[in-house]
Design a protein around this motif. Structure first.
Motif, PDB file in Angstrom:
ATOM      1  N   THR A 209       3.963 -27.898   4.275  1.00  0.00           N
ATOM      2  CA  THR A 209       4.551 -28.321   2.993  1.00  0.00           C
ATOM      3  C   THR A 209       4.075 -27.505   1.804  1.00  0.00           C
ATOM      4  OG1 THR A 209       2.775 -29.918   2.529  1.00  0.00           O
ATOM      5  CG2 THR A 209       4.632 -30.683   3.868  1.00  0.00           C
ATOM      6  N   GLY A 210       2.994 -26.732   1.972  1.00  0.00           N
ATOM      7  CA  GLY A 210       2.398 -26.047   0.835  1.00  0.00           C
ATOM      8  C   GLY A 210       1.578 -27.010  -0.010  1.00  0.00           C
ATOM      9  N   ASP A 211       1.053 -26.485  -1.124  1.00  0.00           N
ATOM     10  CA  ASP A 211       0.197 -27.295  -1.989  1.00  0.00           C
ATOM     11  C   ASP A 211       0.978 -28.244  -2.882  1.00  0.00           C
ATOM     12  OD1 ASP A 211      -2.093 -26.100  -1.008  1.00  0.00           O
ATOM     13  OD2 ASP A 211      -2.026 -24.471  -2.470  1.00  0.00           O
ATOM     14  N   ARG A 212       2.279 -28.029  -2.995  1.00  0.00           N
ATOM     15  CA  ARG A 212       3.128 -28.904  -3.828  1.00  0.00           C
ATOM     16  C   ARG A 212       4.296 -29.398  -2.981  1.00  0.00           C
ATOM     17  NH1 ARG A 212       2.337 -28.364  -9.421  1.00  0.00           N
ATOM     18  NH2 ARG A 212       4.492 -29.027  -9.761  1.00  0.00           N
ATOM     19  N   PRO A 213       4.056 -30.417  -2.171  1.00  0.00           N
ATOM     20  CA  PRO A 213       5.120 -30.896  -1.276  1.00  0.00           C
ATOM     21  C   PRO A 213       6.345 -31.400  -2.039  1.00  0.00           C
ATOM     22  CG  PRO A 213       2.983 -31.818  -0.670  1.00  0.00           C
ATOM     23  CD  PRO A 213       2.803 -31.150  -1.993  1.00  0.00           C
ATOM     24  N   ARG A 214       7.450 -31.418  -1.343  1.00  0.00           N
ATOM     25  CA  ARG A 214       8.659 -32.026  -1.902  1.00  0.00           C
ATOM     26  C   ARG A 214       8.433 -33.524  -2.133  1.00  0.00           C
ATOM     27  NH1 ARG A 214      12.822 -29.374  -4.380  1.00  0.00           N
ATOM     28  NH2 ARG A 214      13.429 -27.519  -3.209  1.00  0.00           N
ATOM     29  N   GLY A 215       9.264 -34.088  -2.999  1.00  0.00           N
ATOM     30  CA  GLY A 215       9.135 -35.511  -3.272  1.00  0.00           C
ATOM     31  C   GLY A 215       9.297 -36.357  -2.030  1.00  0.00           C
ATOM     32  N   ILE A 216      10.199 -35.946  -1.138  1.00  0.00           N
ATOM     33  CA  ILE A 216      10.417 -36.691   0.112  1.00  0.00           C
ATOM     34  C   ILE A 216      11.033 -35.744   1.127  1.00  0.00           C
ATOM     35  CG2 ILE A 216      12.719 -37.517  -0.587  1.00  0.00           C
ATOM     36  CD1 ILE A 216      12.018 -40.168   0.875  1.00  0.00           C
ATOM     37  N   TYR A 217      10.664 -35.943   2.384  1.00  0.00           N
ATOM     38  CA  TYR A 217      11.243 -35.192   3.492  1.00  0.00           C
ATOM     39  C   TYR A 217      12.006 -36.171   4.372  1.00  0.00           C
ATOM     40  CZ  TYR A 217       7.939 -31.515   2.145  1.00  0.00           C
ATOM     41  OH  TYR A 217       7.241 -30.562   1.451  1.00  0.00           O
ATOM     42  N   PHE A 218      13.268 -35.862   4.621  1.00  0.00           N
ATOM     43  CA  PHE A 218      14.067 -36.639   5.554  1.00  0.00           C
ATOM     44  C   PHE A 218      14.129 -35.872   6.868  1.00  0.00           C
ATOM     45  CE2 PHE A 218      15.919 -37.998   1.411  1.00  0.00           C
ATOM     46  CZ  PHE A 218      15.509 -39.315   1.480  1.00  0.00           C
ATOM     47  N   LEU A 219      13.564 -36.445   7.900  1.00  0.00           N
ATOM     48  CA  LEU A 219      13.460 -35.789   9.199  1.00  0.00           C
ATOM     49  C   LEU A 219      14.573 -36.307  10.099  1.00  0.00           C
ATOM     50  CD1 LEU A 219       9.566 -35.994   9.485  1.00  0.00           C
ATOM     51  CD2 LEU A 219      10.983 -34.171   8.495  1.00  0.00           C
ATOM     52  N   THR A 220      15.635 -35.530  10.164  1.00  0.00           N
ATOM     53  CA  THR A 220      16.885 -36.007  10.767  1.00  0.00           C
ATOM     54  C   THR A 220      16.788 -36.182  12.271  1.00  0.00           C
ATOM     55  OG1 THR A 220      17.710 -33.733  10.955  1.00  0.00           O
ATOM     56  CG2 THR A 220      18.231 -34.937   8.927  1.00  0.00           C
ATOM     57  N   GLY A 221      15.811 -35.536  12.904  1.00  0.00           N
ATOM     58  CA  GLY A 221      15.676 -35.680  14.353  1.00  0.00           C
ATOM     59  C   GLY A 221      15.336 -37.092  14.775  1.00  0.00           C
ATOM     60  N   THR A 222      14.656 -37.811  13.905  1.00  0.00           N
ATOM     61  CA  THR A 222      14.252 -39.184  14.229  1.00  0.00           C
ATOM     62  C   THR A 222      14.716 -40.193  13.189  1.00  0.00           C
ATOM     63  OG1 THR A 222      12.145 -38.805  13.101  1.00  0.00           O
ATOM     64  CG2 THR A 222      12.189 -38.430  15.485  1.00  0.00           C
ATOM     65  N   GLY A 223      15.364 -39.737  12.119  1.00  0.00           N
ATOM     66  CA  GLY A 223      15.770 -40.644  11.049  1.00  0.00           C
ATOM     67  C   GLY A 223      14.604 -41.151  10.226  1.00  0.00           C
ATOM     68  N   ALA A 224      13.519 -40.386  10.198  1.00  0.00           N
ATOM     69  CA  ALA A 224      12.311 -40.805   9.487  1.00  0.00           C
ATOM     70  C   ALA A 224      12.261 -40.185   8.095  1.00  0.00           C
ATOM     71  CB  ALA A 224      11.067 -40.402  10.275  1.00  0.00           C
ATOM     72  N   ALA A 225      11.460 -40.802   7.233  1.00  0.00           N
ATOM     73  CA  ALA A 225      11.180 -40.258   5.903  1.00  0.00           C
ATOM     74  C   ALA A 225       9.676 -40.050   5.796  1.00  0.00           C
ATOM     75  CB  ALA A 225      11.663 -41.213   4.826  1.00  0.00           C
ATOM     76  N   LEU A 226       9.284 -38.944   5.180  1.00  0.00           N
ATOM     77  CA  LEU A 226       7.876 -38.579   5.012  1.00  0.00           C
ATOM     78  C   LEU A 226       7.586 -38.404   3.530  1.00  0.00           C
ATOM     79  CD1 LEU A 226       5.115 -37.499   6.205  1.00  0.00           C
ATOM     80  CD2 LEU A 226       6.179 -35.222   6.106  1.00  0.00           C
ATOM     81  N   ILE A 227       6.516 -39.056   3.050  1.00  0.00           N
ATOM     82  CA  ILE A 227       6.177 -39.018   1.624  1.00  0.00           C
ATOM     83  C   ILE A 227       4.678 -38.803   1.470  1.00  0.00           C
ATOM     84  CG2 ILE A 227       6.182 -40.316  -0.552  1.00  0.00           C
ATOM     85  CD1 ILE A 227       8.523 -41.926   0.517  1.00  0.00           C
ATOM     86  N   TRP A 228       4.321 -37.878   0.589  1.00  0.00           N
ATOM     87  CA  TRP A 228       2.924 -37.637   0.216  1.00  0.00           C
ATOM     88  C   TRP A 228       2.516 -38.688  -0.812  1.00  0.00           C
ATOM     89  CZ3 TRP A 228       1.151 -33.637  -3.857  1.00  0.00           C
ATOM     90  CH2 TRP A 228      -0.239 -33.430  -3.781  1.00  0.00           C
ATOM     91  N   THR A 229       1.353 -39.338  -0.613  1.00  0.00           N
ATOM     92  CA  THR A 229       0.979 -40.438  -1.497  1.00  0.00           C
ATOM     93  C   THR A 229      -0.305 -40.211  -2.285  1.00  0.00           C
ATOM     94  OG1 THR A 229      -0.259 -41.612   0.236  1.00  0.00           O
ATOM     95  CG2 THR A 229       2.108 -42.105   0.017  1.00  0.00           C
ATOM     96  N   HIS A 230      -1.259 -39.443  -1.739  1.00  0.00           N
ATOM     97  CA  HIS A 230      -2.539 -39.248  -2.418  1.00  0.00           C
ATOM     98  C   HIS A 230      -3.005 -37.811  -2.208  1.00  0.00           C
ATOM     99  CE1 HIS A 230      -2.408 -43.633  -1.837  1.00  0.00           C
ATOM    100  NE2 HIS A 230      -3.250 -43.733  -2.857  1.00  0.00           N
ATOM    101  N   PRO A 231      -3.768 -37.275  -3.153  1.00  0.00           N
ATOM    102  CA  PRO A 231      -4.181 -35.874  -3.047  1.00  0.00           C
ATOM    103  C   PRO A 231      -5.151 -35.596  -1.909  1.00  0.00           C
ATOM    104  CG  PRO A 231      -5.209 -36.923  -4.961  1.00  0.00           C
ATOM    105  CD  PRO A 231      -4.192 -37.878  -4.440  1.00  0.00           C
ATOM    106  N   ASP A 232      -5.768 -36.625  -1.325  1.00  0.00           N
ATOM    107  CA  ASP A 232      -6.708 -36.413  -0.218  1.00  0.00           C
ATOM    108  C   ASP A 232      -5.983 -36.452   1.129  1.00  0.00           C
ATOM    109  OD1 ASP A 232      -6.132 -39.094  -0.341  1.00  0.00           O
ATOM    110  OD2 ASP A 232      -8.188 -39.792  -0.013  1.00  0.00           O
TER     111      ASP A 232
END
Length: 522
Positions: A209-232
């Motif tokens: 994702t790099g150091d500045r991830p996107r606001g949200i990732y939609f992973l179409t292979g499984t219908g999942a959503a991925l979100i970064w929540t904390h800097p650690d």
């Protein structure tokens, strides 16, 4: 043991999430004493939301909270990315933005986990002497009376019970609101748009994702959503929950499979299951009790509108309670809370529900109806407290956001004093009259109406030459703006010979905005 004497307070707030804390902050800003009770003693370790849009940040800017939130915001790259797995190439990228175009707001949206967001709001709320916050105290029972609400609180640790008498109670107790259930208020709309399994975990994903991830990732292979929540390196994934045995497998295995990284070192922090819904309460108020936030409406997380809408509810309600309490408005002004906010709740439920059904598609934006900026800032209130001017609907289906001072809409942002102050900063504790220099007739009329009705009015002369066009008036026109920043009335020019005079128009508009009888108007 029950305390013999009841605590008396104008407003009892039940719930210490974003809705309740915003209500506490705003009431304090209006000089209204409140008691906020939160059955929790600590915030949930599982992040529930991470997006706060521009309009809500405007509210917090006026409250002086924005700088502390900016200090803890996540440095994301705005927008969404669709990928089959996190390891694969982008299928599509979308940057909907919280504002439709540069310059429409003094604020950007904010990305911060809800636990961090609440901690900042809580510290600011505690800084007001008229605000009382009690953690670990639950509402055990209540009844409404002719004088307001009588409630019993129980301390979760000691079992001590206290009685509270309040003129009003604000139910900010979440989607499973016990207050709403006790009042017998139903929820309208679909309550099952699909079950989800949320997993919170810690893993270093910067290689993907790099150091500045996107606001949200939609992973179409499984219908999942991925979100970064904390800097650690804390993240959450939300996966459709089929309910079969496979759903009970080890969460770490689920994370690795969903992301497509079989050797990922992932620390599982927690998990739960939840059901998406697009619902609004059949009634936003009943007697002296007002529902705000998730107690009043449930939206799917598409667009991250839930926290912001909760804050809009509080913003609409707080100034009205203050105006009635300070005898600056008629009691019926409080009826306009439900009259104004319920249609917005239904509209938001419809828009986010439709977006949720499109969110995993690989073509077309999720928000194919109103834009996200329009949902956030473009809603138009209609009630007896708003004086229409005959203009068209300023929030039609499918609209994108364009600033307008149409009655009922958010008054547009314009930088003043060389860019140090926004018009948004002017809308705070009192009704505000905006004019250009030639609007002296309206200024005199507002001063007279203010004395007649006992309603404080702050008058500001806007010298920016672009203000009249932005607000849809001539240089001799005027706009009356409520403390929540929504336009109550607009006079586009000096009254013509066949129209009521400026004093009569202003008296009528100010009386309507505060729901007072205006027998003095002619």
């Amino acid at each position: 043991m029950m305390q013999s004497d009841a605590v008396e307070v104008p407003v009892l707030i039940v719930g210490g999430g974003p809705a309740g804390l915003t209500a506490s902050l705003l009431l304090s800003r209006h000089g209204v004493e409140s008691l906020l009770v939160d059955k929790r003693v600590a915030t949930s370790p599982l992040p529930r939301a991470r997006g706060v849009h521009a309009r809500a940040m405007e509210i917090l800017r006026v409250c002086g909270v924005e700088p502390d939130l900016r200090a803890v915001e996540l440095p994301i790259t705005p927008g969404a990315c669709w990928q089959e797995r996190l390891t694969g190439p982008p299928l599509r990228e979308d940057v909907p933005g919280a504002t439709a175009e540069p310059g429409v707001s003094p604020c950007e949206g904010l990305s911060v986990s809800q636990d961090v967001f609440e901690s900042v709001l809580r510290e600011h709320a505690r800084g007001h002497t008229v605000a009382h916050l009690r953690a670990g105290a639950a509402l055990e029972s209540f009844e409404t009376t002719g004088a307001g609400v009588e409630a019993t609180l129980v301390d979760q640790a000691s079992g001590r019970r206290d009685r509270v008498r309040a003129r009003w109670m604000i139910a900010a107790d979440g989607a499973r609101s016990g207050i709403r259930r006790r009042l017998g208020i139903a929820m309208d709309g679909p309550d099952d748009l699909g079950r989800q399994h949320m997993i919170a975990f810690r893993a270093d994903l910067t290689g993907f994702t790099g150091d500045r991830p996107r606001g949200i990732y939609f992973l179409t292979g499984t219908g999942a959503a991925l979100i970064w929540t904390h800097p650690d390196h804390r993240w959450i994934i939300s996966v459709p929950d089929s309910g079969d045995a496979a759903a009970e497998r080890d969460p770490a295995t689920t994370v690795r499979d969903v992301l497509g990284v079989p050797d990922l070192e992932a620390e599982i922090l927690g998990s739960n299951r939840w059901t998406a819904a697009a619902q609004t309460a059949a009634h936003y108020a009943l007697g002296p009790v007002f529902l705000i936030g998730d107690a009043a409406h449930r939206f799917p997380p598409a667009g991250a509108t839930g926290v912001s809408a909760a804050m809009h509810d509080a913003h609409n309600l707080a100034w009205k309670i203050a105006a009635v309490l300070h005898a600056h408005a008629g009691e019926a002004l409080l009826d306009t809370y439900a009259e104004e906010r319920a249609p917005v709740g239904r509209r938001n439920a419809d828009e986010t529900g439709a977006a949720w059904s499109r969110v995993f598609g690989t073509t077309g934006a999720p928000f194919a109806g109103r834009s996200l900026a329009q949902i956030d800032m473009g809603y138009q209130y209609r009630s007896c407290a708003i004086t229409p001017d005959g203009g068209p609907d300023a929030d039609p289906p499918g609209a994108d956001y364009h600033p307008t001072a149409a009655p009922g809409r958010r008054a547009p942002h314009l930088w003043l004093d060389g860019g140090s102050v926004s018009t948004i900063d002017l809308f705070d504790r009192h009704v505000v009259l905006l004019t250009a220099a030639p609007g002296g007739l309206w200024r005199a009329a507002a001063e007279s109406a203010s004395r007649t009705l006992g309603v404080p009015v702050d008058s500001h002369v806007i010298r920016d030459p672009g203000w009249p066009a932005l607000y849809g008036v001539t240089p001799a026109g005027a706009v009356l703006v409520r403390p929540d920043g929504h336009v109550a009335w607009r006079g586009q020019a000096t009254p013509g010979p066949d129209e009521p005079g400026a004093q009569a128009q202003m008296l009528s508009a100010l009386a309507a905005a505060t729901v007072q009888a205006h027998s003095h108007a002619v």
